[in-house]
Motif scaffolding. Structure first.
Motif, PDB file in Angstrom:
ATOM      1  N   ASP A  57     -32.675 -12.722  28.626  1.00  0.00           N
ATOM      2  CA  ASP A  57     -31.827 -13.710  28.290  1.00  0.00           C
ATOM      3  C   ASP A  57     -30.737 -12.987  29.693  1.00  0.00           C
ATOM      4  N   SER A  58     -30.757 -12.378  30.296  1.00  0.00           N
ATOM      5  CA  SER A  58     -29.577 -12.208  31.493  1.00  0.00           C
ATOM      6  C   SER A  58     -30.227 -13.514  32.499  1.00  0.00           C
ATOM      7  N   LEU A  59     -31.711 -13.967  31.587  1.00  0.00           N
ATOM      8  CA  LEU A  59     -32.396 -14.620  32.805  1.00  0.00           C
ATOM      9  C   LEU A  59     -32.094 -16.571  32.562  1.00  0.00           C
ATOM     10  N   ILE A  60     -31.465 -16.897  31.097  1.00  0.00           N
ATOM     11  CA  ILE A  60     -31.084 -18.150  30.658  1.00  0.00           C
ATOM     12  C   ILE A  60     -30.364 -18.592  32.066  1.00  0.00           C
ATOM     13  N   TYR A  61     -30.800 -19.671  32.190  1.00  0.00           N
ATOM     14  CA  TYR A  61     -29.271 -20.795  32.323  1.00  0.00           C
ATOM     15  C   TYR A  61     -29.263 -22.500  32.369  1.00  0.00           C
ATOM     16  N   HIS A  62     -28.966 -22.825  32.798  1.00  0.00           N
ATOM     17  CA  HIS A  62     -28.495 -24.768  31.995  1.00  0.00           C
ATOM     18  C   HIS A  62     -28.735 -25.241  33.320  1.00  0.00           C
ATOM     19  N   GLU A  63     -29.537 -26.555  33.117  1.00  0.00           N
ATOM     20  CA  GLU A  63     -29.502 -27.089  34.542  1.00  0.00           C
ATOM     21  C   GLU A  63     -28.450 -27.699  35.133  1.00  0.00           C
ATOM     22  N   ALA A  64     -26.944 -27.713  34.600  1.00  0.00           N
ATOM     23  CA  ALA A  64     -25.955 -28.167  35.227  1.00  0.00           C
ATOM     24  C   ALA A  64     -25.988 -27.237  35.860  1.00  0.00           C
ATOM     25  N   GLU A  65     -26.059 -26.016  35.811  1.00  0.00           N
ATOM     26  CA  GLU A  65     -25.685 -24.939  37.221  1.00  0.00           C
ATOM     27  C   GLU A  65     -26.316 -24.838  38.682  1.00  0.00           C
ATOM     28  N   ARG A  66     -27.657 -25.837  38.523  1.00  0.00           N
ATOM     29  CA  ARG A  66     -28.333 -25.820  39.685  1.00  0.00           C
ATOM     30  C   ARG A  66     -26.963 -26.067  41.199  1.00  0.00           C
ATOM     31  N   PRO A  67     -27.289 -25.687  42.214  1.00  0.00           N
ATOM     32  CA  PRO A  67     -27.949 -24.312  42.456  1.00  0.00           C
ATOM     33  C   PRO A  67     -28.044 -22.900  41.874  1.00  0.00           C
ATOM     34  N   ALA A  86     -41.533 -14.285  38.708  1.00  0.00           N
ATOM     35  CA  ALA A  86     -41.208 -14.526  37.163  1.00  0.00           C
ATOM     36  C   ALA A  86     -40.257 -15.170  37.651  1.00  0.00           C
ATOM     37  N   VAL A  87     -39.261 -15.185  38.964  1.00  0.00           N
ATOM     38  CA  VAL A  87     -37.962 -16.096  39.000  1.00  0.00           C
ATOM     39  C   VAL A  87     -38.229 -17.399  39.112  1.00  0.00           C
ATOM     40  N   CYS A  88     -39.260 -17.271  40.109  1.00  0.00           N
ATOM     41  CA  CYS A  88     -40.414 -18.621  40.674  1.00  0.00           C
ATOM     42  C   CYS A  88     -40.289 -19.355  39.597  1.00  0.00           C
ATOM     43  N   GLU A  89     -41.214 -19.061  38.591  1.00  0.00           N
ATOM     44  CA  GLU A  89     -41.663 -19.516  37.626  1.00  0.00           C
ATOM     45  C   GLU A  89     -40.690 -20.519  36.654  1.00  0.00           C
ATOM     46  N   LEU A  90     -39.785 -19.187  36.408  1.00  0.00           N
ATOM     47  CA  LEU A  90     -38.696 -20.103  35.818  1.00  0.00           C
ATOM     48  C   LEU A  90     -37.735 -20.834  36.345  1.00  0.00           C
ATOM     49  N   GLY A  91     -37.950 -21.103  37.799  1.00  0.00           N
ATOM     50  CA  GLY A  91     -37.562 -22.000  38.041  1.00  0.00           C
ATOM     51  C   GLY A  91     -36.619 -21.886  39.242  1.00  0.00           C
ATOM     52  N   PHE A  92     -36.123 -20.844  39.444  1.00  0.00           N
ATOM     53  CA  PHE A  92     -34.673 -20.151  40.260  1.00  0.00           C
ATOM     54  C   PHE A  92     -34.868 -20.861  41.228  1.00  0.00           C
ATOM     55  N   ASP A  93     -33.987 -21.851  42.249  1.00  0.00           N
ATOM     56  CA  ASP A  93     -33.251 -21.861  43.432  1.00  0.00           C
ATOM     57  C   ASP A  93     -33.644 -20.795  44.830  1.00  0.00           C
ATOM     58  N   GLY A  94     -33.120 -19.371  43.702  1.00  0.00           N
ATOM     59  CA  GLY A  94     -33.423 -18.658  44.720  1.00  0.00           C
ATOM     60  C   GLY A  94     -33.360 -17.085  44.092  1.00  0.00           C
ATOM     61  N   LEU A  95     -33.928 -16.070  45.407  1.00  0.00           N
ATOM     62  CA  LEU A  95     -33.654 -14.711  44.881  1.00  0.00           C
ATOM     63  C   LEU A  95     -32.583 -14.178  45.695  1.00  0.00           C
ATOM     64  N   ASP A  96     -31.952 -13.197  44.915  1.00  0.00           N
ATOM     65  CA  ASP A  96     -31.518 -12.411  45.146  1.00  0.00           C
ATOM     66  C   ASP A  96     -31.436 -10.483  44.744  1.00  0.00           C
ATOM     67  N   ILE A  97     -31.340 -10.184  45.843  1.00  0.00           N
ATOM     68  CA  ILE A  97     -31.649  -8.833  45.762  1.00  0.00           C
ATOM     69  C   ILE A  97     -30.248  -7.504  45.904  1.00  0.00           C
ATOM     70  N   ASN A  98     -30.437  -7.513  44.517  1.00  0.00           N
ATOM     71  CA  ASN A  98     -28.818  -6.422  44.380  1.00  0.00           C
ATOM     72  C   ASN A  98     -28.977  -4.943  45.271  1.00  0.00           C
ATOM     73  N   MET A  99     -27.936  -4.957  45.961  1.00  0.00           N
ATOM     74  CA  MET A  99     -27.965  -3.780  47.138  1.00  0.00           C
ATOM     75  C   MET A  99     -26.714  -3.180  46.939  1.00  0.00           C
ATOM     76  N   GLY A 100     -25.718  -3.391  45.879  1.00  0.00           N
ATOM     77  CA  GLY A 100     -24.966  -3.542  45.953  1.00  0.00           C
ATOM     78  C   GLY A 100     -24.029  -2.941  44.731  1.00  0.00           C
TER      79      GLY A 100
END
Ligand SMILES: Cc1cc2nc3c(=O)[nH]c(=O)nc-3n(C[C@H](O)[C@H](O)[C@H](O)COP(=O)(O)O)c2cc1C
Length: 385
Positions: A57-67, A86-100
């Motif tokens: 569910d944390s990967l739900i988003y709305h088109e209005a949020e793009r990018p 999976a992130v690509c398939e979900l149509g996200f504009d980018g992938l960020d890795i948390n290192m913080g």
């Protein structure tokens, strides 16, 4: 060219905040004064690939949020390889890795800010994620990436829920990293050099070490040094930490030369925070005076409208059974006006939109004159626009 390159500088984005910047909140923000970019709350790579379905569910988003950029955390490169697809398939504009992330449960297991202590693992993760993105763009299916059919079906269901979803284009999405100045001491120069080897599109830097958690003040001198190191590399550098207003944004961008800033806690209860981003950009680009750039303060009626709208979105997306999770947001909206504290206390008892409507009607009835006065104080438009 990635979408990052097409954004106007300085870029003003909303920082990811677990338990806060969920889809209903981000959608509300997008409607109220859209940030240049938003990030999801962080999601563990294991949960993306194999966890219980509700954790998607944390990967739900709305088109209005793009990018919109999905943020993942973890420490196993193999899982990053799969989760990136999976992130690509979900149509996200980018992938960020948390290192913080400084939380003990995350960092002590070697994920989040724990990766600052294992730079080789951090590098391997970035390579694996990038390979996953490249393989997906080249046509690899999720099944081919090793995801089970049940998980693939769940990902397709999420895609199906998005209305007006745009058709998936198999292209390489940009990879970015969000991190801190160090683990227990500031090692930002060495750490940034290390990250740059993998040429991320963006490094977002929170000006504290893990050990500082959220204590003290963010060190923007260290962020300025990082901006200097990154300059000319093709990687963008965002500063983050303790930005409370547009004056802060203007000062930080002027003083440090960062490409952008991420704003976190200042947007809590103020989804309209980004409304003035163009004005701030104008001040910076044309070296104008900041005078007159006061924070926009909504009238009470408007504040209640936005709060209700947010709550309705939450109930639709998450269900009434989860409404307790909305209470903290309701509390954050109640600040800066007479009797806010008592309204805030009432907010912690509501369990549905219907309850909320009742509480607001009651407040309005008891405070008619207050609402009238508030509605007369129209915010002045910024003089230059
Ligand atoms: C409640 C909360 C949750 C957070 N969750 C995340 C997260 O999921 N991913 C992340 O990279 N940073 C997370 N952060 C850190 C913020 O993105 C940001 O770096 C930090 O709050 C400093 O920025 P600010 O001073 O503008 O709030 C979180 C911060 C808070 C307060």
């Amino acid at each position: 060219m990635s979408f990052w390159q097409s954004l106007t500088r300085p870029i003003m984005g909303m920082a990811p905040m677990d338990g806060v910047t969920d889809a209903p909140f981000r959608h509300t923000v997008a409607m109220q004064g859209k940030p240049d970019v938003s990030f999801t709350e962080f999601t563990h790579v294991h949960d993306v690939c194999r966890g219980p379905e509700f954790l998607l569910d944390s990967l739900i988003y709305h088109e209005a949020e793009r990018p919109i950029v999905a943020q993942l955390y973890g420490k196993e490169p193999d899982l990053f390889y799969q989760a990136a697809q999976a992130v690509c398939e979900l149509g996200f504009d980018g992938l960020d890795i948390n290192m913080g992330c400084p939380s003990r449960s995350v960092a002590s297991s070697g994920s989040g800010a724990g990766l600052i202590r294992t730079p080789d693992v951090a590098q391997a993760i970035m390579q694996a994620a990038r390979q996953g993105i490249a393989d997906w763009a080249a046509g690899q299916t999720l099944e081919g990436a090793g995801l089970k059919p049940g998980r693939v079906a769940a990902i397709r269901r999420l895609n199906g829920q998005r209305q007006d979803g745009r058709p998936l284009v198999r292209q390489r999405i940009p990879l970015s990293v969000k991190t801190r100045l160090g683990y227990d001491v500031v090692v930002v120069d060495r750490w940034i050099e290390h990250l740059l080897v993998e040429r991320p599109a963006l490094i977002s830097l929170h000006g504290r070490t893990l050990q500082q958690m959220y204590r003290g003040e963010a060190d923007w001198n260290a962020i300025a040094r990082a901006a200097e190191i990154v300059r000319g590399s093709g990687t963008l550098l965002f500063g983050n930490g303790d930005v409370h207003s547009y004056h802060d944004i203007i000062r930080r961008v002027r003083d440090t030369g960062v490409d952008g800033v991420l704003v976190g806690r200042a947007a809590l209860g103020s989804p309209w925070f980004f409304r003035q981003k163009e004005e701030a950009r104008l001040v910076l680009q044309q070296h104008l005076s900041e005078e007159g750039l006061e924070s926009w303060v909504p009238q009470l009626d408007y504040r209640f409208e936005v709060l209700l709208d947010h709550a309705r979105r939450f109930e639709t997306v998450c269900g009434q059974g989860q409404f307790r999770r909305m209470r903290k947001h309701l509390g954050w909206y109640c600040k800066g006006f007479p009797h806010a504290a008592s309204l805030r206390a009432d907010m912690f008892r509501v369990s549905s939109v219907a309850d909320l409507e009742e509480v607001l009607t009651d407040f309005r009835t008891r405070n008619t004159s207050l609402i009238e006065v508030s509605n007369q104080v129209l915010p002045e438009p910024f003089p230059m626009l």
